[in-house]
Design a protein around this motif. Structure first.
Motif, PDB file in Angstrom:
ATOM      1  N   ASN A   1       0.849  -1.206   0.000  1.00  0.00           N
ATOM      2  CA  ASN A   1       0.000   0.000   0.000  1.00  0.00           C
ATOM      3  C   ASN A   1       0.874   1.242   0.000  1.00  0.00           C
TER       4      ASN A   1
ATOM      5  N   ALA B   1       1.170   4.128  -2.773  1.00  0.00           N
ATOM      6  CA  ALA B   1       0.948   5.542  -2.450  1.00  0.00           C
ATOM      7  C   ALA B   1       2.084   6.409  -2.960  1.00  0.00           C
TER       8      ALA B   1
ATOM      9  N   ASP C   1       5.019   6.160   4.718  1.00  0.00           N
ATOM     10  CA  ASP C   1       5.379   6.451   3.330  1.00  0.00           C
ATOM     11  C   ASP C   1       5.372   7.946   3.090  1.00  0.00           C
TER      12      ASP C   1
ATOM     13  N   GLY D   1      -0.833  10.657   1.565  1.00  0.00           N
ATOM     14  CA  GLY D   1      -1.601  10.506   2.804  1.00  0.00           C
ATOM     15  C   GLY D   1      -2.990   9.926   2.528  1.00  0.00           C
ATOM     16  N   LEU D   2      -3.703   9.661   3.630  1.00  0.00           N
ATOM     17  CA  LEU D   2      -5.037   9.042   3.463  1.00  0.00           C
ATOM     18  C   LEU D   2      -6.035  10.075   2.953  1.00  0.00           C
TER      19      LEU D   2
ATOM     20  N   PHE E   1     -13.699  -1.464   1.031  1.00  0.00           N
ATOM     21  CA  PHE E   1     -13.543  -0.006   0.880  1.00  0.00           C
ATOM     22  C   PHE E   1     -12.235   0.253   0.144  1.00  0.00           C
ATOM     23  N   THR E   2     -12.344   0.938  -0.986  1.00  0.00           N
ATOM     24  CA  THR E   2     -11.133   1.229  -1.773  1.00  0.00           C
ATOM     25  C   THR E   2     -11.309   2.538  -2.527  1.00  0.00           C
ATOM     26  N   THR E   3     -10.197   3.246  -2.766  1.00  0.00           N
ATOM     27  CA  THR E   3     -10.274   4.448  -3.604  1.00  0.00           C
ATOM     28  C   THR E   3      -9.453   4.226  -4.868  1.00  0.00           C
ATOM     29  N   LYS E   4      -8.922   2.994  -4.998  1.00  0.00           N
ATOM     30  CA  LYS E   4      -8.085   2.720  -6.176  1.00  0.00           C
ATOM     31  C   LYS E   4      -8.930   2.137  -7.302  1.00  0.00           C
TER      32      LYS E   4
ATOM     33  N   GLY F   1      -8.594  -1.457  -7.178  1.00  0.00           N
ATOM     34  CA  GLY F   1      -8.465  -1.964  -5.813  1.00  0.00           C
ATOM     35  C   GLY F   1      -9.593  -2.894  -5.409  1.00  0.00           C
ATOM     36  N   LEU F   2      -9.320  -3.693  -4.375  1.00  0.00           N
ATOM     37  CA  LEU F   2     -10.330  -4.609  -3.864  1.00  0.00           C
ATOM     38  C   LEU F   2     -10.850  -4.171  -2.510  1.00  0.00           C
ATOM     39  N   GLY F   3     -10.016  -3.427  -1.773  1.00  0.00           N
ATOM     40  CA  GLY F   3     -10.442  -2.979  -0.447  1.00  0.00           C
ATOM     41  C   GLY F   3     -10.486  -4.104   0.571  1.00  0.00           C
TER      42      GLY F   3
ATOM     43  N   LEU G   1      -6.505  -4.084   3.961  1.00  0.00           N
ATOM     44  CA  LEU G   1      -6.467  -3.556   5.337  1.00  0.00           C
ATOM     45  C   LEU G   1      -7.442  -4.294   6.247  1.00  0.00           C
TER      46      LEU G   1
HETATM   47  P1  ADP Z   1      -6.883  -1.569  -1.732  1.00  0.00           P
HETATM   48  O1  ADP Z   1      -5.412  -1.416  -1.614  1.00  0.00           O
HETATM   49  O2  ADP Z   1      -7.288  -2.733  -2.558  1.00  0.00           O
HETATM   50  O3  ADP Z   1      -7.603  -0.308  -2.109  1.00  0.00           O
HETATM   51  P2  ADP Z   1      -6.775  -1.622   1.122  1.00  0.00           P
HETATM   52  O4  ADP Z   1      -7.740  -2.177   2.151  1.00  0.00           O
HETATM   53  O5  ADP Z   1      -5.395  -2.074   1.231  1.00  0.00           O
HETATM   54  O6  ADP Z   1      -7.408  -1.932  -0.281  1.00  0.00           O
HETATM   55  O7  ADP Z   1      -6.844  -0.051   1.219  1.00  0.00           O
HETATM   56  C1  ADP Z   1      -8.046   0.640   1.333  1.00  0.00           C
HETATM   57  C2  ADP Z   1      -7.888   2.093   0.995  1.00  0.00           C
HETATM   58  O8  ADP Z   1      -7.146   2.755   2.038  1.00  0.00           O
HETATM   59  C3  ADP Z   1      -7.123   2.398  -0.241  1.00  0.00           C
HETATM   60  O9  ADP Z   1      -7.940   2.323  -1.403  1.00  0.00           O
HETATM   61  C4  ADP Z   1      -6.616   3.814  -0.020  1.00  0.00           C
HETATM   62  O10 ADP Z   1      -7.590   4.783  -0.270  1.00  0.00           O
HETATM   63  C5  ADP Z   1      -6.371   3.831   1.476  1.00  0.00           C
HETATM   64  N1  ADP Z   1      -4.973   3.574   1.775  1.00  0.00           N
HETATM   65  C6  ADP Z   1      -4.397   2.436   2.261  1.00  0.00           C
HETATM   66  N2  ADP Z   1      -3.063   2.617   2.441  1.00  0.00           N
HETATM   67  C7  ADP Z   1      -2.803   3.890   2.068  1.00  0.00           C
HETATM   68  C8  ADP Z   1      -1.572   4.669   2.031  1.00  0.00           C
HETATM   69  N3  ADP Z   1      -0.401   4.163   2.409  1.00  0.00           N
HETATM   70  N4  ADP Z   1      -1.660   5.938   1.602  1.00  0.00           N
HETATM   71  C9  ADP Z   1      -2.828   6.460   1.218  1.00  0.00           C
HETATM   72  N5  ADP Z   1      -4.016   5.781   1.244  1.00  0.00           N
HETATM   73  C10 ADP Z   1      -3.982   4.501   1.648  1.00  0.00           C
END
Ligand code: ADP
Length: 502
Positions: A399, A403, A430, A434-435, A448-451, A454-456, A459
């Protein structure tokens, strides 16, 4: 949806309207019936009076013939005939013969005013009968001139009682009253329920029937009671019917909702299955990619002439290690899904961090990015399932690398291991953006994902695994910028002591 109260008031109003309509219809019917009865009685009476008028003509003709039989007229005979006529026909209250030749004219039977009879006779020719009302309109005076030798010496007079002329055995409808009078005297504009001129050429009479039946007769009480009961019963039935219909449509609506819910739940399950399958594929991509790249490196080595077999060893080692890791991931996933206990062992966190960093850097790093491991000099030992803990650190590291790929300046991911307040702490920081603001509260929510791709699940899985080892996982933004994730785990000695206490 119609409410119960609204439905009830509509039904009640309709019932009242229906009852009103029934009353109006019944009243109309009563009125029509009364009018028909009146017309029928009127026609019967009309026929009877017309016949009686004809009889008057006949009497006048026969009396005039008798008067003309001799000269002077045979008054004694006329008187006898007159007596028998008045006896048989009580409506004929008087018969007279007036001698017109004397001055003034003389009444021979002393029944009428000879002056009036003479005045009427003066206007009548031989064949015509004159009719006029006398005694305040209660009687009719019929005058016929009898011609003797072509000269009218005498006039015959009949006095008719109008009330008796109009009397009949036929009962009139209730409230009806017959009025008979000279047509010319009939009050213009006064509209009778029934009115007809008597069919007589000599007596211009008009029969009228008036009635006291009101324009809108009240229906009989029995009808009102029955109509009220029937409408009340109908309203009750309609209300029940509407209620049943409302209930049925409500039930159908609920059933439709339930069916939709079931469909959604099914779709949700199918989606979750799909996500899980993609999650597994996601976890396996890394070792499989590593295996592929090492195998390709090996192939290239083999193709070089005079290559020593020993040079292939590192590539083959990496292939074996990654294949083993893939197998372990699958095994652990199966164990996790089947909820079997993790395979707990004492793990050196600093060593594990280095191994994962090695795994992460084996694949291609984003351009210009680097990954480093820091250690405060402590060697925290934790009690955990090694492969699962590797998975956590691997996910956090990846992750971080994802980022920094978007970062403008420095692209660095740091895995730090330390001992703080009697706890082992592993943090992954990193230099990325940031988040995202809305991500903080939902980081550990599955899917939950913003990618874009992504699968969400990463985490959510990390959080669950760390909790299994008695630890906590927190994520947030560092003051200096970028995101930082920290796993806090009980030190092994402490973990063992706690387990023993439990
Ligand atoms: P995915 O990586 O498949 O999106 P994750 O559960 O690993 O699923 O992450 C969920 C979300 O948390 C990400 O889509 C992102 O928005 C946010 N996130 C996780 N790690 C970071 C990071 N190091 N920097 C910024 N955002 C992050």
């Amino acid at each position: 949806m119609m409410t119960g109260t609204r439905r009830r008031s509509i039904t009640l109003l309709s019932a009242v309207a229906l009852f009103g309509l029934a009353c109006v219809l019944s009243s109309l019917l009563l009125r029509q019936q009364a009018a028909a009865e009146l017309a029928k009685a009127g026609q019967t009476l009309h026929r009877l009076i017309s016949q009686r008028a004809d009889q008057h003509d006949a009497h006048l003709t026969s009396l005039s013939a008798l008067v003309q039989a001799a000269d002077p007229a045979p008054i004694a005979t006329v008187e006898q005939v007159a007596a028998s006529i008045t006896r048989f026909y009580p409506r004929i209250v008087g018969i007279d013969v007036v001698d017109l030749a004397t001055t003034p004219p003389a009444s021979l039977l002393d029944v009428t005013d000879p002056a009036i009879v003479a005045a009427e006779a003066a206007q009548a020719s031989g064949a015509t009968v004159r009719t006029r009302a006398i005694d305040d309109g209660t009687k009719l005076l019929l005058v016929k001139r009898a011609l003797t030798d072509g000269v009218g010496h005498y006039a015959i007079a009949l006095v008719i009682d109008i009330a008796r002329l109009a009397a009949s055995d036929v009962a009139l409808p209730e409230g009806a009253r017959a009025e008979l009078g000279l047509a010319e005297h009939a009050q213009a504009g006064k509209k009778a329920a029934f009115s007809a001129d008597i069919a007589s050429r000599t007596q211009p009479l008009r029969l009228s029937l008036a009635t006291t039946v009101p324009r809108w007769p009240t229906p009989p009480p029995a009808f009102l009671i029955v109509a009220a009961l029937l409408t009340a019963l109908g309203a009750l039935l309609v209300d029940r019917l509407l209620e049943a219909r409302a209930r049925a449509s409500e039930a159908a609506r609920k059933a439709a909702l339930a069916a939709q819910d079931a469909r959604l739940a099914h779709a949700g399950r199918v989606n979750a299955m799909g996500e899980l399958a993609s999650g597994i594929a996601h976890e396996l991509t890394q070792p499989l990619t590593a295996i592929l790249s090492h195998a390709q490196a090996g192939q290239r080595l083999v193709q070089r002439p005079g290559v020593e077999p020993a040079t292939l060893a590192p590539a083959l080692d990496a292939i074996a290690r990654n294949a083993k890791r893939a197998g372990e991931i699958l095994g652990r996933l199966r164990a996790w899904i089947s909820k079997s206990e993790p395979d707990l062992e004492i793990v050196d966190l600093a060593e594990l961090a280095r191994e994962v960093a090695h795994l992460l850097t084996t694949g291609a790093l984003p351009a210009g990015s680097s990954l480093k491991v820091e250690n405060d000099g402590s060697r925290p030992l934790v009690r955990a399932d090694r492969v699962q803990l590797e998975q956590v650190v691997f996910n956090l590291g990846r992750n971080g690398l994802d980022a920094v790929a978007e970062a403008k300046g420095e692209r660095i991911v740091t895995i730090a291991v330390a001992t703080e307040a009697g706890q082992a702490v592993l943090s992954v920081a990193d230099s990325g953006p940031g988040l995202p603001p809305d991500a903080q509260a939902r980081l550990f929510e599955p899917f939950f994902t913003t990618k874009p791709g992504g699968l969400g699940l990463g985490l959510a899985l990390c959080n669950r695994l760390i909790e299994r080892f008695g630890g906590t996982l927190d994520g947030g933004n560092a003051a200096a910028g970028g995101a930082v994730f920290s796993c806090r785990l009980p030190l092994a000695a402490e973990a063992i002591r706690r387990e023993a206490a439990e």
